[in-house]
Scaffold this active site. Structure first.
Site, mmCIF file in Angstrom:
data_model
loop_
_atom_site.group_PDB
_atom_site.id
_atom_site.type_symbol
_atom_site.label_atom_id
_atom_site.label_comp_id
_atom_site.label_asym_id
_atom_site.label_seq_id
_atom_site.Cartn_x
_atom_site.Cartn_y
_atom_site.Cartn_z
ATOM 1 N N ASP A 246 4.529 -70.655 43.486
ATOM 2 C CA ASP A 246 4.390 -69.432 42.690
ATOM 3 C C ASP A 246 5.045 -69.665 41.340
ATOM 4 O OD1 ASP A 246 3.822 -66.682 42.083
ATOM 5 O OD2 ASP A 246 5.931 -66.237 42.411
ATOM 6 N N SER A 247 4.765 -68.756 40.408
ATOM 7 C CA SER A 247 5.378 -68.849 39.086
ATOM 8 C C SER A 247 6.872 -68.514 39.140
ATOM 9 C CB SER A 247 4.669 -67.890 38.135
ATOM 10 O OG SER A 247 4.759 -66.573 38.642
ATOM 11 N N CYS B 42 0.301 -67.075 43.933
ATOM 12 C CA CYS B 42 0.385 -66.456 42.615
ATOM 13 C C CYS B 42 -1.031 -66.079 42.231
ATOM 14 C CB CYS B 42 0.960 -67.475 41.622
ATOM 15 S SG CYS B 42 0.927 -66.935 39.911
ATOM 16 N N GLU C 136 11.683 -58.761 38.125
ATOM 17 C CA GLU C 136 12.531 -59.945 37.901
ATOM 18 C C GLU C 136 13.965 -59.546 37.555
ATOM 19 O OE1 GLU C 136 11.889 -63.488 37.593
ATOM 20 O OE2 GLU C 136 9.984 -63.174 38.619
ATOM 21 N N CYS D 50 -0.743 -58.813 42.270
ATOM 22 C CA CYS D 50 0.328 -59.617 41.682
ATOM 23 C C CYS D 50 1.449 -59.673 42.707
ATOM 24 C CB CYS D 50 0.820 -58.973 40.390
ATOM 25 S SG CYS D 50 2.310 -59.758 39.744
ATOM 26 N N HIS E 38 4.542 -59.744 42.528
ATOM 27 C CA HIS E 38 5.753 -58.935 42.321
ATOM 28 C C HIS E 38 5.568 -57.468 42.705
ATOM 29 C CE1 HIS E 38 6.846 -62.433 40.054
ATOM 30 N NE2 HIS E 38 8.002 -61.916 39.671
HETATM 31 N N1 DGL Z 1 3.109 -64.581 40.303
HETATM 32 C C1 DGL Z 1 2.378 -63.879 39.262
HETATM 33 C C2 DGL Z 1 1.081 -63.298 39.855
HETATM 34 O O1 DGL Z 1 0.963 -63.044 41.045
HETATM 35 C C3 DGL Z 1 3.193 -62.768 38.643
HETATM 36 C C4 DGL Z 1 4.292 -63.239 37.749
HETATM 37 C C5 DGL Z 1 3.812 -63.980 36.551
HETATM 38 O O2 DGL Z 1 3.235 -63.386 35.612
HETATM 39 O O3 DGL Z 1 4.037 -65.168 36.545
HETATM 40 O O4 DGL Z 1 0.159 -63.070 39.115
#
Ligand code: DGL
Length: 264
Positions: free
Chosen positions: A9-10, A72, A151, A183, A185
């Site tokens: 993931d990011s 992600c 975050e 997303c 988050h």
């Molecule tokens: N993990 C990203 C997503 O699910 C969200 C956070 C980001 O923008 O990196 O799109």
């Protein structure tokens, strides 16, 4: 087969997917890599997201992972197919499972999708939903303020309530009956989103459905871990391990965590 499942993931958001996989598949070992140093991916150009996601993938491949979950949405939207075509292990993303679950839930075929700017711009959810049901009406909304709120750890407070209400004002009177949290988050903001939009809107968290898909694939390919040892999960972050472990311990409800800060 007692090899780890890789999850990328990011940043920390994919832990919502990891949590669901750990809950549904408690024997499986998870190796999770979050690119916290370069998060967010949402506002970045597709080419950059692609390059970063390949770096994460290559890193976890050194551990002989038996399956890869791109947890992600932004990365899934731009590079899932390419990675699926190149790797010889099963690779899944979070968009198709979320779309399938929404189609199962909706009664009026009006579905909302929340996501990052990158995910919404890619129209990946629209495509996934319409490939299952052509007549579905999709209302998509980018929510760039949601990731920073999560975050920063302020997702339970008043500021978060205000941001949710302001961002979703346009959806409040729409007649969607199902909403995809597109997303990683956003599940942390789910109680606020639900309370603002009302109980008549069914909220879909892709993590759930993705974990079910992981389970199906492991079963189908006979890749299940048949040993009964307690799995030793490992976590890697490109950012601070202190911040990552604070969030991971809380979200995953673990008492301790094996975490390493790495450079790609
Ligand atoms: N993990 C990203 C997503 O699910 C969200 C956070 C980001 O923008 O990196 O799109």
């Amino acid at each position: 087969m007692n090899l780890p499942i890789g999850i990328i993931d990011s940043g920390v958001g994919g832990l919502t997917v990891a949590r669901e996989i750990m809950r549904q598949l408690p024997r499986e070992t998870i190796y999770y890599l979050g690119d916290t140093a370069r998060c967010p991916y949402g506002p970045r150009q597709a080419d950059e997201v692609k390059a970063f996601t390949w770096e994460l993938t290559r890193y976890l491949q050194q551990y002989n992972i038996k399956m890869l979950v791109i947890a992600c949405n932004t990365a899934t939207a731009v590079v899932l197919n390419e990675i699926q075509n190149e790797l010889d292990i099963p690779v899944i993303g979070v968009i198709d499972p979320g779309a399938r679950s929404a189609i199962k839930q909706t009664k009026n075929n009006k579905i909302g999708v929340l996501g990052t700017v990158g995910t919404i711009k890619s129209e990946a959810y629209d495509y996934a939903l319409r490939s299952i049901h052509q007549k579905v009406e999709v209302s998509s909304l980018a929510c760039p303020k949601f990731v920073p709120i999560v975050e920063s750890g302020e997702y339970e407070g008043q500021t978060a309530t205000k941001v949710v209400e302001e961002t979703l004002a346009g959806l409040k009177d729409s007649d969607i009956d199902t909403l995809i949290l597109g997303c990683t988050h956003y599940p942390l903001l789910q109680p606020k989103i639900q309370s603002y939009l009302g109980e008549h809107v069914e909220i879909i968290n892709s993590g759930d459905e993705t974990a079910r898909e992981v389970s199906t694939i492991l079963h189908f390919r006979n890749l299940y871990n048949k040993q009964t040892d307690i799995p030793e999960h490992r976590f890697f972050t490109t950012g601070s391990s202190t911040i990552f472990s604070r969030i991971a311990l809380k979200w995953l409800q673990l008492e301790k965590i094996d975490i390493e800060s790495i450079h790609l």
